[in-house]
Design an enzyme around this catalytic site. Structure first.
Site, mmCIF file in Angstrom:
data_model
loop_
_atom_site.group_PDB
_atom_site.id
_atom_site.type_symbol
_atom_site.label_atom_id
_atom_site.label_comp_id
_atom_site.label_asym_id
_atom_site.label_seq_id
_atom_site.Cartn_x
_atom_site.Cartn_y
_atom_site.Cartn_z
ATOM 1 C CG ASP A 1 -1.955 1.062 1.228
ATOM 2 O OD1 ASP A 1 -1.758 2.094 0.549
ATOM 3 O OD2 ASP A 1 -2.989 0.885 1.895
ATOM 4 C CE LYS B 1 -6.019 11.603 0.143
ATOM 5 N NZ LYS B 1 -7.311 11.836 0.855
ATOM 6 C CG ASP C 1 1.511 0.411 -8.950
ATOM 7 O OD1 ASP C 1 1.648 -0.099 -7.830
ATOM 8 O OD2 ASP C 1 0.566 1.160 -9.247
#
Length: 306
Positions: A95, A99, A131
């Site tokens: 993950d 932000k 990615d």
């Protein structure tokens, strides 16, 4: 094999040589398990659904050299892996927490690299495939800042692009990034497994008060926080109360049930066994508070075990 909290002493009898963090549906894990049947692999995953799907895959494909832990990577690394035992760690498509205000939630931070260095063998590696370019750069900076790793950025091996997310991102034409973090030194700070304690409890005398309400209580102790959220009457002939308690400690979050109930030896106050909780410093602190609170309600302590 699925490892749950409370089911095993730490470390495991056969410590893993390879760790995969966030294995998803287990297809990459299964692939490396077949390629390297001599490896002992530990897979760590926070999603219960992913754990169930991966276990189904491993059983269907007859894979026997993988063990699975449902929980946080930091806890598994600390408690299920022996010092200097890992040859490799895989982190595929973590993950990215894109932000800026959420960067503190990213796994591959300086503190993680420092602790990882104590579990990697000499020359051991962490392989990252993602990615997300910003996370890729962030991880490199954090690894280098630890002073314990050297970093290379070759193209990702093709078999790293066979994961669920890699196949999805391929269809979208995304670019992939890869980094190899190789241990060159070790953090000198000790990082022993989480201390374990005997089941904390007390025997008390007196009559349980009638609880028409219970005020949420926040208890801070060295290393964490416990929150006693609510009290619920036990629907059993002998009566008593359950106290829903949320405990956050380093690398570990538990929701446990404390209980106060009549027993053959007096009023028992301690930790219920629901959910196979770990008996930690936080649990001990919560039990100690509950005993003290009941003393304030007029009960007396006959015996303490914490």
């Amino acid at each position: 094999m699925l490892i749950r909290l409370g089911e095993t002493d730490f470390p495991l009898p056969r410590t893993p040589e390879v760790l995969e963090v966030g294995f998803g549906d287990g297809r990459f894990t299964a692939q490396i398990a077949r390629l390297y049947p001599e490896w002992q692999i530990l897979g760590v995953e926070i999603s219960a659904g992913s754990v169930a799907r991966a276990l189904k895959r491993f059983r269907r494909e007859g894979i026997a050299n993988v063990r699975v832990y449902h929980g946080e990577a930091g806890f598994a690394l600390r408690n299920l892996v022996a010092p200097r035992s890992l040859r490799r760690v895989y982190v595929n498509f973590p993950d990215p927490w894109p932000k800026a205000k959420h960067e503190e939630n990213r796994l591959l931070q300086r503190a993680f690299f420092r602790r990882l260095s104590t579990r990697l063998a000499e020359g051991g590696e962490l392989l990252l495939t993602t990615d997300h370019e910003a996370y890729w750069q962030f991880a490199q900076a954090e690894g280098l800042a630890s002073g314990l790793f050297e970093v290379e950025t070759p193209p990702p091996p093709e078999h790293h692009l066979s994961t669920k997310y890699a196949l999805k991102w391929k269809e979208q034409g995304r670019r992939f990034y890869h980094a190899v973090f190789r241990k060159i030194a070790e953090d000198p700070t000790p990082w022993p497994p989480l201390p374990r304690y005997p089941m904390p409890h007390a025997l008390m005398s007196g009559t349980l008060p009638e609880l028409n309400s219970f005020e949420k209580t926040v208890l801070r102790f060295e290393g964490g926080t416990a929150v006693l959220l609510e009290a619920t009457r036990a629907l059993t002939p002998e009566g008593g109360y359950y106290f829903h308690t949320h405990i956050e400690e380093e690398d570990l979050i538990q929701d446990v049930l404390l209980e106060a109930r009549p027993s053959a030896h007096g009023l028992y106050v301690g930790m219920g066994r629901f959910g196979a909780p770990l008996s930690t410093a936080g649990v001990r602190a919560a039990v100690e508070w509950l005993v003290g609170w009941l003393e304030g309600q007029g009960l007396q302590v006959v015996q303490r075990s914490y």
